[in-house]
Design a protein around this motif. Structure first.
Motif, PDB file in Angstrom:
ATOM      1  N   UNK A  20       0.830  -1.200   0.000  1.00 19.51           N
ATOM      2  CA  UNK A  20       0.000   0.000   0.000  1.00 19.51           C
ATOM      3  C   UNK A  20       0.864   1.249   0.000  1.00 19.51           C
ATOM      4  N   UNK A  21       0.460   2.229  -0.816  1.00 18.37           N
ATOM      5  CA  UNK A  21       1.041   3.570  -0.773  1.00 18.37           C
ATOM      6  C   UNK A  21      -0.131   4.541  -0.757  1.00 18.37           C
ATOM      7  N   UNK A  22      -0.166   5.446   0.212  1.00 13.98           N
ATOM      8  CA  UNK A  22      -1.211   6.460   0.289  1.00 13.98           C
ATOM      9  C   UNK A  22      -0.591   7.836   0.065  1.00 13.98           C
ATOM     10  N   UNK A  23      -1.261   8.644  -0.741  1.00 13.97           N
ATOM     11  CA  UNK A  23      -0.822  10.012  -1.015  1.00 13.97           C
ATOM     12  C   UNK A  23      -1.967  10.929  -0.586  1.00 13.97           C
ATOM     13  N   UNK A  24      -1.683  11.840   0.342  1.00 12.26           N
ATOM     14  CA  UNK A  24      -2.746  12.692   0.887  1.00 12.26           C
ATOM     15  C   UNK A  24      -2.484  14.183   0.709  1.00 12.26           C
ATOM     16  N   UNK A 127     -17.489  -3.607  -4.621  1.00 10.57           N
ATOM     17  CA  UNK A 127     -17.685  -2.742  -3.457  1.00 10.57           C
ATOM     18  C   UNK A 127     -16.337  -2.263  -2.922  1.00 10.57           C
ATOM     19  N   UNK A 128     -15.424  -1.968  -3.833  1.00 10.34           N
ATOM     20  CA  UNK A 128     -14.060  -1.638  -3.439  1.00 10.34           C
ATOM     21  C   UNK A 128     -13.969  -0.253  -2.824  1.00 10.34           C
ATOM     22  N   UNK A 129     -13.435  -0.186  -1.598  1.00 11.27           N
ATOM     23  CA  UNK A 129     -13.214   1.070  -0.890  1.00 11.27           C
ATOM     24  C   UNK A 129     -11.964   0.949  -0.021  1.00 11.27           C
ATOM     25  N   UNK A 130     -10.933   0.293  -0.515  1.00 11.57           N
ATOM     26  CA  UNK A 130      -9.758   0.060   0.313  1.00 11.57           C
ATOM     27  C   UNK A 130      -9.122   1.357   0.797  1.00 11.57           C
ATOM     28  N   UNK A 131      -9.107   2.399  -0.023  1.00 13.49           N
ATOM     29  CA  UNK A 131      -8.532   3.675   0.400  1.00 13.49           C
ATOM     30  C   UNK A 131      -9.302   4.234   1.603  1.00 13.49           C
ATOM     31  N   UNK A 137      -8.884   3.015   9.273  1.00 17.59           N
ATOM     32  CA  UNK A 137      -8.067   2.158  10.140  1.00 17.59           C
ATOM     33  C   UNK A 137      -6.877   2.904  10.739  1.00 17.59           C
ATOM     34  N   UNK A 138      -6.268   3.791   9.964  1.00 21.52           N
ATOM     35  CA  UNK A 138      -5.063   4.480  10.414  1.00 21.52           C
ATOM     36  C   UNK A 138      -5.362   5.865  10.987  1.00 21.52           C
ATOM     37  N   UNK A 139      -6.635   6.249  11.044  1.00 25.84           N
ATOM     38  CA  UNK A 139      -6.996   7.553  11.604  1.00 25.84           C
ATOM     39  C   UNK A 139      -6.491   8.721  10.778  1.00 25.84           C
ATOM     40  N   UNK A 140      -6.517   8.599   9.456  1.00 21.43           N
ATOM     41  CA  UNK A 140      -5.933   9.617   8.570  1.00 21.43           C
ATOM     42  C   UNK A 140      -6.937  10.623   8.003  1.00 21.43           C
ATOM     43  N   UNK A 141      -8.213  10.473   8.320  1.00 17.36           N
ATOM     44  CA  UNK A 141      -9.192  11.431   7.809  1.00 17.36           C
ATOM     45  C   UNK A 141      -8.856  12.879   8.179  1.00 17.36           C
ATOM     46  N   UNK A 142      -8.351  13.161   9.402  1.00 20.00           N
ATOM     47  CA  UNK A 142      -8.022  14.556   9.727  1.00 20.00           C
ATOM     48  C   UNK A 142      -6.980  15.180   8.790  1.00 20.00           C
ATOM     49  N   UNK A 143      -6.121  14.385   8.209  1.00 25.02           N
ATOM     50  CA  UNK A 143      -5.145  14.909   7.249  1.00 25.02           C
ATOM     51  C   UNK A 143      -5.836  15.202   5.921  1.00 25.02           C
ATOM     52  N   UNK A 144      -6.642  14.260   5.463  1.00 24.07           N
ATOM     53  CA  UNK A 144      -7.316  14.407   4.168  1.00 24.07           C
ATOM     54  C   UNK A 144      -8.359  15.523   4.207  1.00 24.07           C
ATOM     55  N   UNK A 145      -9.042  15.666   5.326  1.00 22.48           N
ATOM     56  CA  UNK A 145     -10.117  16.659   5.430  1.00 22.48           C
ATOM     57  C   UNK A 145      -9.732  17.873   6.272  1.00 22.48           C
TER      58      UNK A 145
END
Length: 168
Positions: A20-24, A127-131, A137-145
């Motif tokens: 996995x690689x996430x870019x935010x 029903x793919x929503x892995x991102x 799971x990692x609590x990253x919504x505050x960074x994205x939003x």
């Protein structure tokens, strides 16, 4: 990034492989030049047309197409207001179990986050929503939003009115 340190039950992941690689944030481009902040139109121009839920059979048989789902995430602003972030989850798969996903703001049609993945999707293609799962799971919504979380209530109210006017 996630690198497997041991095989996970039922997923057949090998130790030491990148999964996995996430870019935010803007500044890092995908293999086709897309980065956070770009438009949905630019994603489609680079990766191919989109099919929506219900078109899974077509999607699996048409090269250079993406699959789109809609979703909503509820969060609290720094002012204590509860807000709803409506999004598109756009996925483009290849034949070797690799895929890229784009989290796109339904209101602005801008890319908010990008994820590269390897392996089988948690919920299958339809029903793919892995991102979204990784952000949860990692609590990253505050960074994205971050922009929405810190947004003044008057501005968010005007955005809500504009969204209602657009029928979102």
């Amino acid at each position: 990034m996630t690198i497997s340190n041991n095989p996970l039950a039922g997923l057949r992941r090998q130790s030491g492989l990148l999964y996995t690689i996430l870019i935010m944030k803007p500044g890092y481009q995908t293999d086709k030049g897309i980065e956070v902040g770009m438009s949905l139109e630019q994603v489609i121009a680079a990766y191919g047309e989109l099919l929506y839920s219900g078109d899974v059979d077509k999607y699996r048989n048409i090269p250079n197409t993406g699959y789109a789902l809609e979703g909503t995430y509820t969060f609290k602003t720094k002012y204590g207001d509860q807000e709803r972030f409506k999004y598109y989850m756009i996925s483009y798969f290849d034949l070797d179990s690799h895929w890229v996903e784009f989290l796109v703001d339904k209101s602005s049609k801008k890319v908010k986050a990008i994820g590269y993945f390897y392996g089988d999707p948690r919920s299958g293609i339809s029903n793919n929503r892995d991102l979204v799962y990784e952000l949860n799971d990692w609590g990253l919504w505050p960074i994205v939003l971050a922009d929405r979380i810190n947004e003044h209530p008057l501005k968010s109210s005007w955005r809500a009115i504009a969204d209602a006017w657009k029928g979102i």
